[in-house]
Design an enzyme around this catalytic site. Structure first.
Site, PDB file in Angstrom:
ATOM      1  N   ARG A 119     111.952   9.775 -64.976  1.00 30.80           N
ATOM      2  CA  ARG A 119     110.492   9.796 -64.924  1.00 30.80           C
ATOM      3  C   ARG A 119     109.930   9.053 -66.126  1.00 30.80           C
ATOM      4  O   ARG A 119     110.200   9.421 -67.266  1.00 30.80           O
ATOM      5  CB  ARG A 119     109.977  11.242 -64.944  1.00 30.80           C
ATOM      6  CG  ARG A 119     110.316  11.975 -63.683  1.00 30.80           C
ATOM      7  CD  ARG A 119     109.309  13.042 -63.357  1.00 30.80           C
ATOM      8  NE  ARG A 119     109.342  14.185 -64.239  1.00 30.80           N
ATOM      9  CZ  ARG A 119     108.545  15.222 -64.104  1.00 30.80           C
ATOM     10  NH1 ARG A 119     107.643  15.259 -63.158  1.00 30.80           N
ATOM     11  NH2 ARG A 119     108.623  16.230 -64.924  1.00 30.80           N
ATOM     12  N   THR A 142     103.376   7.713 -66.946  1.00 32.06           N
ATOM     13  CA  THR A 142     102.858   7.630 -65.568  1.00 32.06           C
ATOM     14  C   THR A 142     103.552   8.621 -64.634  1.00 32.06           C
ATOM     15  O   THR A 142     103.078   8.848 -63.522  1.00 32.06           O
ATOM     16  CB  THR A 142     103.105   6.221 -64.988  1.00 32.06           C
ATOM     17  OG1 THR A 142     104.518   6.003 -64.955  1.00 32.06           O
ATOM     18  CG2 THR A 142     102.451   5.148 -65.835  1.00 32.06           C
ATOM     19  N   ASP A 158     112.966  22.935 -67.179  1.00 31.70           N
ATOM     20  CA  ASP A 158     113.642  21.674 -66.837  1.00 31.70           C
ATOM     21  C   ASP A 158     115.005  22.008 -66.214  1.00 31.70           C
ATOM     22  O   ASP A 158     115.898  22.521 -66.892  1.00 31.70           O
ATOM     23  CB  ASP A 158     113.819  20.819 -68.103  1.00 31.70           C
ATOM     24  CG  ASP A 158     114.350  19.437 -67.757  1.00 31.70           C
ATOM     25  OD1 ASP A 158     113.646  18.451 -68.015  1.00 31.70           O
ATOM     26  OD2 ASP A 158     115.476  19.353 -67.200  1.00 31.70           O
ATOM     27  N   ASP A 162     118.109  20.330 -67.910  1.00 33.99           N
ATOM     28  CA  ASP A 162     118.446  20.951 -69.205  1.00 33.99           C
ATOM     29  C   ASP A 162     119.067  22.329 -69.009  1.00 33.99           C
ATOM     30  O   ASP A 162     120.033  22.685 -69.696  1.00 33.99           O
ATOM     31  CB  ASP A 162     117.205  21.060 -70.083  1.00 33.99           C
ATOM     32  CG  ASP A 162     116.832  19.726 -70.713  1.00 33.99           C
ATOM     33  OD1 ASP A 162     117.721  18.849 -70.829  1.00 33.99           O
ATOM     34  OD2 ASP A 162     115.660  19.552 -71.095  1.00 33.99           O
TER      35      ASP A 162
HETATM   36  N1  URA Z   1     111.702  18.720 -63.044  1.00 33.57           N
HETATM   37  C1  URA Z   1     112.150  19.863 -63.596  1.00 33.57           C
HETATM   38  O1  URA Z   1     113.313  19.957 -63.966  1.00 33.57           O
HETATM   39  N2  URA Z   1     111.303  20.895 -63.739  1.00 33.57           N
HETATM   40  C2  URA Z   1     110.023  20.839 -63.327  1.00 33.57           C
HETATM   41  O2  URA Z   1     109.301  21.825 -63.455  1.00 33.57           O
HETATM   42  C3  URA Z   1     109.562  19.631 -62.761  1.00 33.57           C
HETATM   43  C4  URA Z   1     110.417  18.586 -62.630  1.00 33.57           C
END
Ligand code: URA
Length: 210
Positions: free
Chosen positions: A105, A109, A201, A204
Site C-alpha cells: 500500500r 494514497t 495489522d 505484523d
Molecule cells: N490491513 C491490515 O492488516 N489491517 C487492517 O486493518 C487493514 C488492512
C-alpha cells in the site's frame, strides 16, 4: 445490500475470530487461529464445486460414488498476510495450485502497487480463490483480481477474514461477478486505512514483525 457477500457465521469461526482480535493474543496463537478459520472457510468456499460420479467397489458392492470433478483450483495469496490462510486451505484442497501476488500500500494514497506476480501457466483454466485476511480499502483485492482477469481467469472467488464496508463497496463495484466470503463485516476504516474495530495489522500479527 451486497449482492455477492457470504458471511461465514459458523460459531467456531466467530469464536476463533474473537480470539484473534484480542490484542494480547500471541503471534503463535494468531497464526494457528487464522489457519483454523481458513480450514472452516475452505469448506464454505468450495461448497458449490461440481461433482462427478465414479464407479467404485466397496467391500460389499459396486456403486457410483461422488467425486469432485476435474475442476482445477488455484489459491492466490496476496502477500504477505494471504499466506496465513494458505496452509489451512491446502489442508482441505491439497492438490490445488498456488499463485502469489505481491502488493504494497502506497502510504499516502493507499493505492496498491504490484511488486510480485507468479501463478501457474494454465491459470486461465482454473477457478481462482484469492486469499487476503483484510478487505480494507479494496485496492489490493481489485488490483489482484484485475491482474487475474488480464491473464484470462474467468472464475474467481475472494476470501477474507474481515471486511470493511468501504472495501466491500469498492470491490463489488469493480468486480460484481466475484463472490466475497468473510467472517465479519466491521464498522469502518480509520484515516490510515485500518479496519475498526478490526484486529490491527494482520501481517505484523501473523509474523510478529511489530
Ligand atoms: N490491513 C491490515 O492488516 N489491517 C487492517 O486493518 C487493514 C488492512
Amino acid at each position: 445490500m451486497y449482492k455477492q457477500l457470504v458471511v461465514v457465521d459458523h460459531p467456531l469461526v466467530q469464536h476463533k475470530l474473537t480470539l484473534m482480535r484480542r490484542k494480547e493474543t500471541s503471534t503463535a496463537n494468531f497464526r494457528r487461529l487464522l489457519k483454523e478459520i481458513a480450514i472452516l472457510m475452505a469448506y464454505e468456499v468450495t461448497r458449490d464445486l461440481p461433482l462427478d460420479k465414479m464407479p467404485i467397489e466397496t467391500p460389499l458392492a459396486m456403486m457410483d460414488a461422488p467425486i469432485i470433478s476435474s475442476k482445477k483450483l488455484c489459491l492466490i495469496s496476496i502477500l504477505r498476510a494471504g499466506n496465513g490462510m494458505l496452509d489451512g486451505m491446502l489442508d482441505i484442497v491439497p492438490s490445488a495450485r498456488v499463485g502469489h501476488i505481491g502488493l504494497y500500500r502506497e502510504p499516502t494514497t493507499l493505492e496498491a502497487i504490484e511488486y510480485y506476480f507468479k501463478t501457474p501457466e494454465d491459470i486461465a483454466e482454473r477457478l481462482c480463490i484469492v486469499l487476503d485476511p483484510m478487505l480494507a480499502t479494496g485496492h489490493s483485492a481489485i488490483a489482484a483480481i484485475d491482474r487475474l482477469k488480464e491473464r484470462g481467469v474467468r472464475q474467481i472467488k475472494y476470501v477474507c477474514l474481515l471486511a470493511a464496508p468501504e472495501g466491500l463497496l469498492m470491490l463489488e463495484a469493480a468486480h460484481p461477478d466475484v463472490p466475497i466470503f468473510t467472517a465479519a463485516v466491521d464498522s469502518h476504516l480509520d484515516e490510515r486505512g485500518y479496519i475498526i474495530p478490526g484486529l490491527g495489522d494482520s501481517g505484523d500479527r501473523l509474523f510478529g514483525t511489530k
